[in-house]
Motif scaffolding. Sequence first.
Motif, PDB file in Angstrom:
ATOM      1  N   THR A 228      56.063  33.506 -12.769  1.00  0.00           N
ATOM      2  CA  THR A 228      55.818  32.430 -13.733  1.00  0.00           C
ATOM      3  C   THR A 228      57.083  31.989 -14.449  1.00  0.00           C
ATOM      4  OG1 THR A 228      55.360  33.907 -15.601  1.00  0.00           O
ATOM      5  CG2 THR A 228      53.504  33.356 -14.159  1.00  0.00           C
TER       6      THR A 228
ATOM      7  N   GLN B 256      47.582  31.442 -13.170  1.00  0.00           N
ATOM      8  CA  GLN B 256      47.750  30.721 -14.438  1.00  0.00           C
ATOM      9  C   GLN B 256      46.427  30.630 -15.182  1.00  0.00           C
ATOM     10  OE1 GLN B 256      48.812  26.476 -14.390  1.00  0.00           O
ATOM     11  NE2 GLN B 256      50.360  26.930 -15.924  1.00  0.00           N
TER      12      GLN B 256
ATOM     13  N   PRO C 126      54.601  27.935 -18.250  1.00  0.00           N
ATOM     14  CA  PRO C 126      53.342  28.113 -17.503  1.00  0.00           C
ATOM     15  C   PRO C 126      52.584  29.370 -17.900  1.00  0.00           C
ATOM     16  CG  PRO C 126      55.244  28.602 -16.111  1.00  0.00           C
ATOM     17  CD  PRO C 126      55.785  28.014 -17.370  1.00  0.00           C
ATOM     18  N   HIS C 127      53.259  30.333 -18.565  1.00  0.00           N
ATOM     19  CA  HIS C 127      52.575  31.534 -19.014  1.00  0.00           C
ATOM     20  C   HIS C 127      51.790  31.281 -20.301  1.00  0.00           C
ATOM     21  CE1 HIS C 127      56.376  31.315 -21.147  1.00  0.00           C
ATOM     22  NE2 HIS C 127      55.886  32.115 -22.071  1.00  0.00           N
TER      23      HIS C 127
ATOM     24  N   SER D 193      48.348  25.559 -19.122  1.00  0.00           N
ATOM     25  CA  SER D 193      48.450  24.695 -17.943  1.00  0.00           C
ATOM     26  C   SER D 193      48.579  23.250 -18.427  1.00  0.00           C
ATOM     27  CB  SER D 193      47.226  24.846 -17.038  1.00  0.00           C
ATOM     28  OG  SER D 193      46.040  24.476 -17.719  1.00  0.00           O
TER      29      SER D 193
END
Length: 330
Positions: free
Chosen positions: A179, A228, A257-258, A261
């Motif tokens: 990620t 995700q 992205p962690h 979204s």
Amino acid sequence: MIQTSARLLQLLSLLQVRREWTGPALAERMGVTERTVRRDIEKLRNLGYPIHASPGIAGGYQLGAGAQLPPLLLDDNEALAVALGLNSVAAGPVAGIGEASVRALTKLEQVLPSRLRSRFAMLKGAVTALPSNAASVDPQQLTVLSSAIADRRQVSFDYVTSEGESSSRLVEPYRLVDTGRRWYLVAWDVGREDWRTFRADRIASLPSERKRYEPRPLPAEDLAAYVQQSITRSPYRFDVVVRLHAPLAEVAAVVGPHLASLTAESPTSTILRAGWDNLAAPVAQLAALDMDFEIIEPVEFTSFALRLSRRLKAAAGNVTDAAEDTLPRQ
């Protein structure tokens, strides 16, 4: 056949260390005839190596670039340099190439001679990177997991949850996902008979390979999106959706992205989806972005924001809307 294969490797090695060779020079260096050199050149071409030939007395053979990447021959120092570079990328992955670096490091470590393994371990231990926000992961764990994924073998390891609980796991590994800040393993948990997403930095022991397994239908076609979803929304009490009035690239630069979204709704707006266990946290994080936004769902988040806005307005006292424009901005 063995002599022919060894001669082809010798010829390939010579072509890689010098820009151009004449036929007679190659024949003399290898102890064969020029006719044998021509035949071996043709065999290398059939294997995908782009070898160019120029005619005439001053002509010769040159290894060039082709449409596909053929196997490479590396000397000791080159192999160590590549291994250290891949190890660095695997430990602190560069977005987009982290997973590939682990696969390449796995292949390279499998064929490193014993004399280089000890040098590689010594050099790896002597290299220290500056601290970053990325979660620290032992590259050896990633290479073992990558190898198990390729061989379809179960692995066992000790795992520590976010609550600090430790347990032994036996899983069927399917994919490593990077990620940018953390590595995650998508695997079938044999003991729990369900799909699980494991944070690699919480694997507390070196994974140990077990027996082979038969592949199962995956939980999702896009495992990166599955991860995700698992880490940003599924585990949380509230599934928050907001519209940010900013382009996707601008939002993505500050929201990894962690965390959430992101989807481009239009050239000037972005939809953010993320999970939280309490509603004060998303309000604080969204306010810190300093971007106009609209709450889409859930209803509880809208109600919480309204109550908080009234509280903040009361805290501001008798400041009028006109006077607000004169206040210093951060």
